[in-house]
Design a protein around this motif. Structure first.
Motif, mmCIF file in Angstrom:
data_model
loop_
_atom_site.group_PDB
_atom_site.id
_atom_site.type_symbol
_atom_site.label_atom_id
_atom_site.label_comp_id
_atom_site.label_asym_id
_atom_site.label_seq_id
_atom_site.Cartn_x
_atom_site.Cartn_y
_atom_site.Cartn_z
ATOM 1 N N THR A 144 13.634 -1.217 5.662
ATOM 2 C CA THR A 144 12.785 -1.792 6.717
ATOM 3 C C THR A 144 11.642 -0.876 7.127
ATOM 4 N N ARG A 145 11.731 0.395 6.754
ATOM 5 C CA ARG A 145 10.686 1.350 7.139
ATOM 6 C C ARG A 145 10.680 2.522 6.164
ATOM 7 N N TYR A 146 9.491 2.997 5.852
ATOM 8 C CA TYR A 146 9.326 4.193 5.029
ATOM 9 C C TYR A 146 8.535 5.235 5.817
ATOM 10 N N GLU A 147 8.977 6.476 5.764
ATOM 11 C CA GLU A 147 8.142 7.595 6.212
ATOM 12 C C GLU A 147 7.577 8.219 4.944
ATOM 13 N N ILE A 148 6.252 8.199 4.819
ATOM 14 C CA ILE A 148 5.616 8.641 3.579
ATOM 15 C C ILE A 148 4.485 9.598 3.880
ATOM 16 N N VAL A 149 4.320 10.577 3.011
ATOM 17 C CA VAL A 149 3.196 11.510 3.104
ATOM 18 C C VAL A 149 2.188 11.112 2.023
ATOM 19 N N LEU A 150 1.002 10.734 2.466
ATOM 20 C CA LEU A 150 -0.038 10.287 1.552
ATOM 21 C C LEU A 150 -0.890 11.458 1.082
ATOM 22 N N ALA A 151 -1.697 11.226 0.078
ATOM 23 C CA ALA A 151 -2.670 12.235 -0.344
ATOM 24 C C ALA A 151 -3.523 12.635 0.851
ATOM 25 N N GLY A 152 -3.849 13.925 0.924
ATOM 26 C CA GLY A 152 -4.578 14.435 2.077
ATOM 27 C C GLY A 152 -3.666 14.879 3.197
ATOM 28 N N GLY A 153 -2.359 14.624 3.036
ATOM 29 C CA GLY A 153 -1.390 15.103 4.013
ATOM 30 C C GLY A 153 -1.109 14.165 5.159
ATOM 31 N N ARG A 154 -1.672 12.974 5.146
ATOM 32 C CA ARG A 154 -1.423 12.034 6.229
ATOM 33 C C ARG A 154 0.013 11.521 6.176
ATOM 34 N N VAL A 155 0.717 11.599 7.327
ATOM 35 C CA VAL A 155 2.078 11.084 7.435
ATOM 36 C C VAL A 155 2.011 9.693 8.050
ATOM 37 N N LEU A 156 2.610 8.727 7.373
ATOM 38 C CA LEU A 156 2.485 7.337 7.799
ATOM 39 C C LEU A 156 3.852 6.675 7.846
ATOM 40 N N ASP A 157 4.106 5.937 8.945
ATOM 41 C CA ASP A 157 5.277 5.071 9.025
ATOM 42 C C ASP A 157 4.875 3.702 8.498
ATOM 43 N N VAL A 158 5.584 3.240 7.482
ATOM 44 C CA VAL A 158 5.213 1.999 6.819
ATOM 45 C C VAL A 158 6.269 0.934 7.081
ATOM 46 N N THR A 159 5.847 -0.181 7.671
ATOM 47 C CA THR A 159 6.719 -1.329 7.864
ATOM 48 C C THR A 159 6.014 -2.579 7.340
ATOM 49 N N LYS A 160 6.733 -3.672 7.323
ATOM 50 C CA LYS A 160 6.150 -4.927 6.886
ATOM 51 C C LYS A 160 4.998 -5.344 7.788
ATOM 52 N N GLU A 161 5.086 -4.978 9.077
ATOM 53 C CA GLU A 161 4.057 -5.353 10.038
ATOM 54 C C GLU A 161 2.880 -4.387 10.020
ATOM 55 N N SER A 162 3.145 -3.088 9.869
ATOM 56 C CA SER A 162 2.070 -2.096 9.997
ATOM 57 C C SER A 162 1.222 -1.982 8.736
ATOM 58 N N SER A 163 1.864 -2.013 7.583
ATOM 59 C CA SER A 163 1.153 -1.853 6.296
ATOM 60 C C SER A 163 1.820 -2.740 5.257
ATOM 61 N N PRO A 164 1.637 -4.056 5.365
ATOM 62 C CA PRO A 164 2.378 -4.973 4.486
ATOM 63 C C PRO A 164 2.133 -4.748 2.999
ATOM 64 N N ASP A 165 0.923 -4.327 2.627
ATOM 65 C CA ASP A 165 0.648 -4.110 1.208
ATOM 66 C C ASP A 165 1.420 -2.916 0.662
ATOM 67 N N LEU A 166 1.379 -1.791 1.367
ATOM 68 C CA LEU A 166 2.093 -0.602 0.923
ATOM 69 C C LEU A 166 3.604 -0.800 1.025
ATOM 70 N N PHE A 167 4.049 -1.515 2.045
ATOM 71 C CA PHE A 167 5.469 -1.817 2.212
ATOM 72 C C PHE A 167 5.989 -2.553 0.982
ATOM 73 N N TRP A 168 5.227 -3.496 0.487
ATOM 74 C CA TRP A 168 5.605 -4.237 -0.721
ATOM 75 C C TRP A 168 5.554 -3.334 -1.946
ATOM 76 N N ALA A 169 4.504 -2.533 -2.067
ATOM 77 C CA ALA A 169 4.302 -1.715 -3.264
ATOM 78 C C ALA A 169 5.380 -0.659 -3.444
ATOM 79 N N LEU A 170 5.941 -0.158 -2.341
ATOM 80 C CA LEU A 170 6.963 0.876 -2.424
ATOM 81 C C LEU A 170 8.301 0.329 -2.903
ATOM 82 N N LYS A 171 8.458 -0.978 -2.918
ATOM 83 C CA LYS A 171 9.711 -1.587 -3.361
ATOM 84 C C LYS A 171 9.662 -1.778 -4.875
#
Length: 503
Positions: A188-215
């Motif tokens: 239901t949620r991913y904690e991910i570190v993106l390029a550039g060091g940005r830490v992002l909480d990813v959910t279906k609501e916050s980042s639906p595209d990345l949430f799908w891609a990580l599956k």
């Protein structure tokens, strides 16, 4: 069978890398490691440190152990963020390892660069909404043990020693898949570190595209440090490892075949099997065995009756707790870190003919090879993983994923080909056999109309192209667009040492 002569082959290259002792490293890697050591003196290990070998050497197969310039062991997402900034600053190559359970060269390892080992991100936290947040560096037996204290479980790996991160990012085959779909469908949620060091909480609501891609998209988008999964009540299970006498091999194959029919055990969403057919060319030995599973305390589930009816040489099948089942049914061979190992995979439509076709194609090829008979410690196996229609439907109902299988195509079987052997000089022979045998199975399946065009990435070899089959070819362009959005500089495709890039 005659094996092709592979000149400067991919496996030879990696074998030589494994045998070589690195005496010098690239300036970029050396500078990045120096900067990491300065920022994290107790979390960075170079060849001169006592903990260096221990930190990089813990991979399941010796085919994928490479000596890095340094090993960095973060404990938080912020540590990973800082490390990525350093790696990018010096344009150093890097690799990421969770559990290190992928047995192919280049997986979760690197010869000249930074190995980011996530093993110290190892917490399990139960959230007020009943979900569990799990560190990516954990192994599944640790997760099950911790959650069992609260009477809960998750749809994680079937074998306790498998790492959390790799399984979930590749989709994830679970004992509970017929009820919940891929393990990734329960995130239901991913904690991910993106390029550039940005830490992002990813959910279906916050980042639906990345949430799908990580599956199912592996680590092509960033470094996932924590996963939040749905939990469900823990129950006892019936199951264990069963090994049959070679004289019962035909009975065993027939039991596997019957399980793949609508009236067989595959239609029972509480059951699962992991049947293995083992072949030893040097001795001519053929043997069958399986891991049996059924959720609940029924000690004689009808869906597994064809297996339990066969007299067994060895069996520890019983009613027990799920953590006990996962931990106690591991065979020494499966849990060994001492041998060289290799996977290939194919998929076929679920029916008895597919089971017989795979066995009748593979076994003669293994035993007719004079070369394989000379490979020290060589055993090759076929593993059938039945994927019922309820699995595919559950994945769709959960919101879908990059694998995007079509329920209309019906149930199927993931066939895993895996081998074990002793010495690096035999890598080419084993690789060639896998490649030729896999092609022969696919060709035969296509001829009989039994081929299922899908490759499960967590069981595949790098020469195979799993992403091309996702969503019947429709997922990959979308996955690439999402990767460019969140990693416009292409850090995870130019600096990361991976094996299944999107590009």
């Amino acid at each position: 069978m005659a094996f092709p002569n592979i000149v400067a082959s991919w496996y030879t290259t990696f074998s030589l890398m494994l045998l070589a002792t690195a005496t010098s490293f690239s300036p970029a890697a050396t500078r990045a490691c120096s900067a990491l050591k300065h920022s994290f003196p107790t979390k960075t290990f170079s060849p001169k440190d006592d903990d260096y070998t221990l930190a990089y050497n813990h991979s399941w197969s010796k085919t994928c152990v490479l000596p890095p310039t340094c090993v960095f062991e973060p404990t938080t997402a912020q540590d990973v963020s800082t490390a990525l900034k350093i790696v990018e600053k010096f344009a150093a190559h890097f690799a990421v390892r969770s559990g290190g359970h992928m047995p192919v060269p280049g997986a979760a390892s690197i010869q000249d660069g930074v190995l980011i080992s996530l093993s110290k991100i190892d917490q399990v936290d139960l959230n007020p909404d009943g979900t569990a947040t799990i560190g990516t560096g954990l192994r599944w037996f640790e997760v099950y043990e911790e959650l069992s204290k609260q009477g809960l479980a998750v749809a994680g790996g079937r074998f306790g020693d498998v790492g959390v991160g790799g399984l979930l990012l590749g989709g994830g085959v679970s004992h509970f898949g017929p009820q919940y779909g891929w393990s990734a469908n329960c995130v239901t949620r991913y904690e991910i570190v993106l390029a550039g060091g940005r830490v992002l909480d990813v959910t279906k609501e916050s980042s639906p595209d990345l949430f799908w891609a990580l599956k199912g998209g592996l680590n092509n988008y960033g470094i996932v440090t924590r996963f939040t999964l749905k939990t469900f009540p823990l129950t006892d299970v019936y199951g264990g490892a069963v090994i049959y006498d070679p004289s019962r091999f035909d009975d065993f194959v027939k039991a596997v075949a019957f399980y793949s029919t609508p009236e067989g055990g595959m239609s029972d969403s509480l059951s699962a099997i992991e049947p293995v057919m083992a072949f030893v060319p040097s001795s001519g030995l053929i043997q069958g065995g399986t891991f049996l599973f059924h959720q609940g305390s029924d000690a004689a589930p009808s869906s597994l009756a064809n297996f339990t009816a066969i007299p067994a040489n060895q069996s520890d099948a019983s009613v027990r707790s799920y953590p006990s089942f996962v931990n106690d049914t591991l065979t020494p061979e499966f849990n060994s870190y001492a041998s060289r190992q290799l996977y290939f995979t194919v998929s076929l439509k679920a029916c008895p003919q597919s089971v017989f076709l795979v066995n009748n194609t593979f076994a003669p090829m293994a035993f007719s090879s004079a070369l394989l008979k000379k490979v020290s410690g060589f055993t090759t196996t076929i593993n059938h993983q039945p994927m019922p229609l309820s699995w595919i439907e559950a994945a769709q109902a959960a919101g879908g994923d990059t694998l995007d299988l079509d329920p209309a195509a019906g149930p199927f079987i993931i066939v895993g080909i895996s081998s074990f052997w002793d010495n690096a000089e035999d890598d080419d022979a084993v690789f060639s056999f896998h490649k030729v045998a896999t092609k022969a199975i696919v060709t035969a399946a296509e001829k009989e109309g039994l081929n299922y065009p899908f490759l499960y990435v967590n069981d595949a070899d790098p020469v195979q192209k799993p992403f091309q089959f996702y969503g019947k070819g429709k997922s990959l362009p979308k996955m690439r667009t999402i990767a460019k959005k969140y990693d416009p500089a292409g850090v995870f495709h130019t600096l990361q040492h991976g094996i299944w890039s999107l590009f």
